[in-house]
Design an enzyme around this catalytic site. Structure first.
Site, PDB file in Angstrom:
ATOM      1  N   ASP A  36      -0.794  67.052   9.334  1.00 23.45           N
ATOM      2  CA  ASP A  36      -0.794  65.592   9.372  1.00 23.45           C
ATOM      3  C   ASP A  36       0.669  65.181   9.408  1.00 23.45           C
ATOM      4  O   ASP A  36       1.386  65.329   8.420  1.00 23.45           O
ATOM      5  CB  ASP A  36      -1.501  65.019   8.139  1.00 23.45           C
ATOM      6  N   VAL A  37       1.117  64.671  10.549  1.00 18.38           N
ATOM      7  CA  VAL A  37       2.551  64.428  10.726  1.00 18.38           C
ATOM      8  C   VAL A  37       3.081  63.341   9.804  1.00 18.38           C
ATOM      9  O   VAL A  37       4.300  63.209   9.635  1.00 18.38           O
ATOM     10  CB  VAL A  37       2.884  64.079  12.190  1.00 18.38           C
ATOM     11  N   ASN A  80       4.057  64.092  20.069  1.00 17.42           N
ATOM     12  CA  ASN A  80       2.956  63.427  20.762  1.00 17.42           C
ATOM     13  C   ASN A  80       1.935  62.774  19.837  1.00 17.42           C
ATOM     14  O   ASN A  80       1.256  61.836  20.243  1.00 17.42           O
ATOM     15  CB  ASN A  80       2.252  64.474  21.650  1.00 17.42           C
ATOM     16  N   TYR A 109       0.472  49.148  17.143  1.00 20.68           N
ATOM     17  CA  TYR A 109       0.758  50.175  18.145  1.00 20.68           C
ATOM     18  C   TYR A 109       2.010  49.801  18.947  1.00 20.68           C
ATOM     19  O   TYR A 109       2.919  50.628  19.129  1.00 20.68           O
ATOM     20  CB  TYR A 109      -0.445  50.330  19.073  1.00 20.68           C
ATOM     21  N   LYS A 127       5.701  51.772  19.160  1.00 19.69           N
ATOM     22  CA  LYS A 127       6.181  52.360  20.408  1.00 19.69           C
ATOM     23  C   LYS A 127       7.530  51.775  20.824  1.00 19.69           C
ATOM     24  O   LYS A 127       8.375  52.473  21.402  1.00 19.69           O
ATOM     25  CB  LYS A 127       5.134  52.180  21.507  1.00 19.69           C
TER      26      LYS A 127
END
Length: 273
Positions: A82-83, A109, A178, A182
């Site tokens: 789990d990053v 990613n 989101y 980004k």
């Protein structure tokens, strides 16, 4: 195939079997773009650490690689990660160092859209925090760990490719978490690119629009547009993205694709739709 097997390496990019191979970490490797990139790299002879939250999907990716390109078992390691958890990220890169002795590429990613179609005034803080923790904090933690390893290894250097998005340029309606992450990822890419110069660490970003994956199925059935209408959008084969990532990855460290944009040709992005 045993996900826990480790083997010695001489630190020169040589796998336990003795075959020369570049080493990559791919996060979010259990599905979608991450899986496609991992399969592309393995088919090209890379050794790859598959990182993701679900062990069973990582096993599926490894099995697809073995069946499709005959990837060696000793070229693949699967690490449940789990990053957003610093301890998971530390364990991932420790495994890569123990198994392969070096790191040539991080494809950063792993990410999530979060709850779709939720107006900003109704977005729960927990949902916002989950997207930020995964898309931004997770990308930072992985890049930091990769940076440390690439700086300290001999020969020094490597490459980090961050998965941005068309949303790093222009938002969709009701996508505040989101889109914000980004846009932030672009700043992360630029800063890492600058800081990596003295250590032969090249950092770039790929911004992807409408690759056909489970996460983008709704594009074809109809998705909210800026004018309030629902419209079906074209998609592209995810393997076209994977080939672009491999091209970026296989450049000599003296050359770098700083930003690449790969999108379905007719998606509503350029101009007015």
């Amino acid at each position: 195939m045993n996900a826990e097997r480790t083997a010695a390496s001489n630190g020169s990019g040589t796998t336990p079997s003795g075959a020369s191979s570049r080493v990559a970490v791919v996060t979010g490797a259990g599905s979608g773009i991450g899986r496609s990139v991992a399969l592309e790299l393995l088919a090209a002879g890379w050794s790859v650490a598959l990182a993701g939250r679900r062990t069973e999907t990582l096993e599926e990716t490894a099995a697809l690689a073995a069946a499709g390109s005959g990837a060696r078992d000793d070229a693949v390691v699967r690490v449940r990660t789990d990053v957003s958890h610093p301890e998971d990220v530390a364990a991932l890169f420790a495994r890569v160092g123990d198994r392969f002795g070096r790191l040539d590429l991080l494809f950063n990613n792993a990410g999530t859209f979060g709850p779709g179609g939720v107006p900003v005034e109704e977005l729960p803080y927990d949902a916002w925090r989950h997207v930020v923790d995964t898309n931004l904090n997770g990308a930072f933690l992985c890049a930091q760990a990769a940076f440390r390893q690439m700086k300290e290894q001999d020969p020094q250097g490597g490459r980090i490719i961050n998965n941005g998005s068309i949303s790093a340029h222009a938002p969709r309606p009701h996508s505040v978490a989101y889109t914000a992450t980004k846009h932030a990822l672009t700043g992360l890419t630029k800063s890492l690119s600058l800081d990596g110069r003295p250590y032969r660490i090249a950092v770039g970003q790929i911004d992807i629009g409408n690759a056909a994956t489970d996460m983008t199925e709704r594009m074809q059935s109809g998705i909210l547009q800026a004018n309030g209408e629902l419209a079906s959008e074209p998609v592209m084969d995810v393997s076209d993205v994977a080939r672009t990532v491999r091209h970026m990855a296989e450049l000599p460290l003296e050359a770098n694709v700083q930003f690449a944009t790969v999108l379905a040709t007719n998606m509503p992005y350029v101009g007015r739709g």
